[in-house]
Write a protein that holds these residues in place. Structure first.
Motif, PDB file in Angstrom:
ATOM      1  N   UNK A 180      21.819 -41.394 -50.502  1.00  0.00           N
ATOM      2  CA  UNK A 180      21.533 -40.886 -49.166  1.00  0.00           C
ATOM      3  C   UNK A 180      20.028 -40.691 -49.075  1.00  0.00           C
ATOM      4  N   UNK A 181      19.390 -41.300 -48.066  1.00  0.00           N
ATOM      5  CA  UNK A 181      17.928 -41.330 -47.985  1.00  0.00           C
ATOM      6  C   UNK A 181      17.430 -40.408 -46.880  1.00  0.00           C
ATOM      7  N   UNK A 182      16.602 -39.454 -47.295  1.00  0.00           N
ATOM      8  CA  UNK A 182      15.908 -38.554 -46.377  1.00  0.00           C
ATOM      9  C   UNK A 182      14.435 -38.919 -46.455  1.00  0.00           C
ATOM     10  N   UNK A 183      13.764 -39.064 -45.314  1.00  0.00           N
ATOM     11  CA  UNK A 183      12.347 -39.427 -45.360  1.00  0.00           C
ATOM     12  C   UNK A 183      11.578 -38.684 -44.278  1.00  0.00           C
ATOM     13  N   UNK A 184      10.258 -38.824 -44.312  1.00  0.00           N
ATOM     14  CA  UNK A 184       9.394 -38.171 -43.341  1.00  0.00           C
ATOM     15  C   UNK A 184       8.742 -39.195 -42.427  1.00  0.00           C
ATOM     16  N   UNK A 185       8.626 -38.830 -41.154  1.00  0.00           N
ATOM     17  CA  UNK A 185       7.918 -39.619 -40.146  1.00  0.00           C
ATOM     18  C   UNK A 185       7.686 -38.688 -38.969  1.00  0.00           C
ATOM     19  N   UNK A 186       6.856 -39.126 -38.013  1.00  0.00           N
ATOM     20  CA  UNK A 186       6.548 -38.244 -36.896  1.00  0.00           C
ATOM     21  C   UNK A 186       6.480 -38.991 -35.577  1.00  0.00           C
ATOM     22  N   UNK A 187       5.662 -40.021 -35.516  1.00  0.00           N
ATOM     23  CA  UNK A 187       5.518 -40.759 -34.262  1.00  0.00           C
ATOM     24  C   UNK A 187       6.824 -41.473 -33.911  1.00  0.00           C
ATOM     25  N   UNK A 188       7.130 -41.644 -32.631  1.00  0.00           N
ATOM     26  CA  UNK A 188       8.369 -42.331 -32.250  1.00  0.00           C
ATOM     27  C   UNK A 188       8.521 -43.700 -32.907  1.00  0.00           C
ATOM     28  N   UNK A 189       7.404 -44.442 -33.009  1.00  0.00           N
ATOM     29  CA  UNK A 189       7.492 -45.781 -33.588  1.00  0.00           C
ATOM     30  C   UNK A 189       7.762 -45.744 -35.090  1.00  0.00           C
ATOM     31  N   UNK A 190       7.248 -44.719 -35.790  1.00  0.00           N
ATOM     32  CA  UNK A 190       7.524 -44.635 -37.230  1.00  0.00           C
ATOM     33  C   UNK A 190       8.939 -44.133 -37.485  1.00  0.00           C
ATOM     34  N   UNK A 191       9.417 -43.228 -36.636  1.00  0.00           N
ATOM     35  CA  UNK A 191      10.804 -42.775 -36.758  1.00  0.00           C
ATOM     36  C   UNK A 191      11.755 -43.953 -36.555  1.00  0.00           C
ATOM     37  N   UNK A 192      11.483 -44.746 -35.530  1.00  0.00           N
ATOM     38  CA  UNK A 192      12.318 -45.929 -35.269  1.00  0.00           C
ATOM     39  C   UNK A 192      12.287 -46.888 -36.461  1.00  0.00           C
ATOM     40  N   UNK A 193      11.098 -47.072 -37.055  1.00  0.00           N
ATOM     41  CA  UNK A 193      10.939 -48.004 -38.172  1.00  0.00           C
ATOM     42  C   UNK A 193      11.730 -47.564 -39.392  1.00  0.00           C
ATOM     43  N   UNK A 194      11.613 -46.282 -39.764  1.00  0.00           N
ATOM     44  CA  UNK A 194      12.304 -45.842 -40.985  1.00  0.00           C
ATOM     45  C   UNK A 194      13.817 -45.876 -40.797  1.00  0.00           C
ATOM     46  N   UNK A 195      14.273 -45.645 -39.582  1.00  0.00           N
ATOM     47  CA  UNK A 195      15.711 -45.775 -39.321  1.00  0.00           C
ATOM     48  C   UNK A 195      16.141 -47.237 -39.447  1.00  0.00           C
ATOM     49  N   UNK A 196      15.285 -48.143 -38.996  1.00  0.00           N
ATOM     50  CA  UNK A 196      15.562 -49.575 -39.144  1.00  0.00           C
ATOM     51  C   UNK A 196      15.626 -49.960 -40.620  1.00  0.00           C
ATOM     52  N   UNK A 197      14.786 -49.332 -41.440  1.00  0.00           N
ATOM     53  CA  UNK A 197      14.795 -49.604 -42.879  1.00  0.00           C
ATOM     54  C   UNK A 197      16.039 -49.033 -43.564  1.00  0.00           C
ATOM     55  N   UNK A 198      16.727 -48.095 -42.894  1.00  0.00           N
ATOM     56  CA  UNK A 198      17.966 -47.566 -43.446  1.00  0.00           C
ATOM     57  C   UNK A 198      18.003 -46.077 -43.715  1.00  0.00           C
ATOM     58  N   UNK A 199      16.957 -45.346 -43.334  1.00  0.00           N
ATOM     59  CA  UNK A 199      16.929 -43.903 -43.597  1.00  0.00           C
ATOM     60  C   UNK A 199      18.095 -43.203 -42.898  1.00  0.00           C
ATOM     61  N   UNK A 200      18.728 -42.281 -43.608  1.00  0.00           N
ATOM     62  CA  UNK A 200      19.843 -41.513 -43.049  1.00  0.00           C
ATOM     63  C   UNK A 200      19.365 -40.306 -42.260  1.00  0.00           C
ATOM     64  N   UNK A 201      18.307 -39.660 -42.748  1.00  0.00           N
ATOM     65  CA  UNK A 201      17.778 -38.445 -42.128  1.00  0.00           C
ATOM     66  C   UNK A 201      16.257 -38.567 -42.065  1.00  0.00           C
ATOM     67  N   UNK A 202      15.671 -38.237 -40.917  1.00  0.00           N
ATOM     68  CA  UNK A 202      14.216 -38.301 -40.757  1.00  0.00           C
ATOM     69  C   UNK A 202      13.696 -36.907 -40.437  1.00  0.00           C
ATOM     70  N   UNK A 203      12.751 -36.438 -41.238  1.00  0.00           N
ATOM     71  CA  UNK A 203      12.132 -35.131 -41.055  1.00  0.00           C
ATOM     72  C   UNK A 203      10.738 -35.300 -40.456  1.00  0.00           C
ATOM     73  N   UNK A 204      10.362 -34.413 -39.557  1.00  0.00           N
ATOM     74  CA  UNK A 204       9.025 -34.415 -38.972  1.00  0.00           C
ATOM     75  C   UNK A 204       8.092 -33.658 -39.914  1.00  0.00           C
ATOM     76  N   UNK A 205       7.128 -34.366 -40.501  1.00  0.00           N
ATOM     77  CA  UNK A 205       6.265 -33.731 -41.500  1.00  0.00           C
ATOM     78  C   UNK A 205       5.286 -32.728 -40.901  1.00  0.00           C
TER      79      UNK A 205
END
Length: 346
Positions: A180-205
């Motif tokens: 299960x992959x949790x990662x950090x991102x903030x900008x809308x475009x980076x959040x969209x990108x990490x979800x495309x890569x497969x991230x399950x949970x995205x945290x705003x750093x």
């Protein structure tokens, strides 16, 4: 006299705005011997290590040629080489101990090289070697995770900076391996990108990671990797990673880190990852890098992984390489940038 071939390099570390920071050059074409392959370079990528090395490099009489990602065609094969023939398509990151891939013909140790993926473009392939090796070693060598599809089901990993080059492939490899992959991102475009890569949970750093994890009832994270500012994130991960967990970082600290105070009570194992270690010290497992890239090539061809290429520049010359360095230095790149085509000083 040796044939002269085109290259891009520099004699002194300068700001990228300076026209002399990267210049078009002529260098002698080398000959393959021993374990070496002579590669005709067809596409190169730019990584943060390129920009950091250029910025701080002392003045030299011999030009410094960078480049730690390439895809090209085997032109010559050394007498100790196994598994490669003239005409093969190859991809690799190489070493920081020899002139890099920003030249039309490059010598590289065959043990660091793999046959390029067959079902993606050379540009997509050239984006992958350094980041794939760094991510693979971070996950499967520095920590006790199993490099096999779905072999780590039930485990969680927190990846700091998932939208960068290494983070983008680390997310994919971790998902392939069952985490299960949790990662950090903030900008809308980076959040969209990490979800495309497969991230399950995205945290705003920009906000408390601990509070966000509590809100989502996520606990018992045993693995953490730092791909941005060890100084800032090691103290945070030390609080978040479970007792007897593991943390790996690729970013050198700028200040002393109180390792005992941060990690000892929880018996957390900390490891550095540096992709060039094996080639610098000619380690017994140096050939594992070629083997890793071979597995990555298969996973790319099987569509288990996708290339992280997001931007392509055409024609390999100093002008385009300066533009590429400038984009990478902006720290706003998502994924990877590749320059392809012929070497051309015009």
């Amino acid at each position: 006299m040796n044939e002269q071939v085109q290259a891009i390099g520099f004699y002194k570390g300068l700001p990228i705005e300076d026209a002399s920071s990267l210049i078009d050059l002529k260098v002698a074409r080398q000959t393959a011997a021993g374990y070496d392959l002579l590669i005709k370079v067809k596409a190169v990528s730019v990584n943060p290590v390129d920009t950091k090395t250029r910025q701080s490099h002392p003045e030299t009489e011999i030009p410094t040629i960078l480049g730690f990602d390439a895809c090209g065609i085997v032109e010559e094969v050394g007498d100790l080489v196994k598994g490669f023939s003239v005409g093969d398509s190859a991809f690799y990151a190489g070493t920081n101990q020899r002139p890099g891939s920003d030249q039309a013909y490059q010598l590289v140790d065959s043990r660091l090289v793999a046959q390029a993926p067959k079902k993606i473009s050379i540009e997509e392939a050239a984006a992958m070697p350094l980041t794939s090796l760094t991510a693979w070693e971070s996950l499967f060598e520095r920590m006790p995770l199993v490099a096999k599809k779905d072999a780590n089901t039930g485990q969680k990993i927190l990846i700091i900076n998932g939208a960068g080059g290494v983070g983008s492939i680390a997310i994919q490899l971790a998902k392939w391996a069952g985490l299960t992959v949790i990662t950090t991102a903030s900008r809308p475009e980076t959040v969209e990108w990490v979800k495309k890569m497969g991230a399950d949970v995205v945290l705003d750093y920009h906000h408390s990671l601990e509070a966000q994890l509590k809100e989502q009832k996520i606990q018992n994270i045993k693995f953490g990797v730092i791909f941005q500012s060890t100084d800032a994130y090691l103290p945070k991960l030390a609080k978040l990673i479970a007792p007897e967990g593991y943390i790996t970082s690729i970013v050198e600290n700028e200040k002393p880190l109180p390792m005992g105070g941060l990690l000892k009570a929880k018996s957390i194992t900390f490891a550095w990852e540096f992709m060039f270690t094996k080639s610098i010290y000619q380690t017994e497992d140096m050939a594992s890098q070629g083997e890793i890239l071979s597995q990555v090539a298969d996973l790319l061809d099987q569509k288990e992984l996708q290339s992280t290429l997001t931007l392509t520049l055409n024609t390999i010359n100093a002008q385009n390489l300066r533009r590429a360095h400038e984009l990478v230095e902006s720290n706003k790149m998502i994924g990877k940038l590749v320059i392809t085509g012929d070497f051309n000083a015009k």
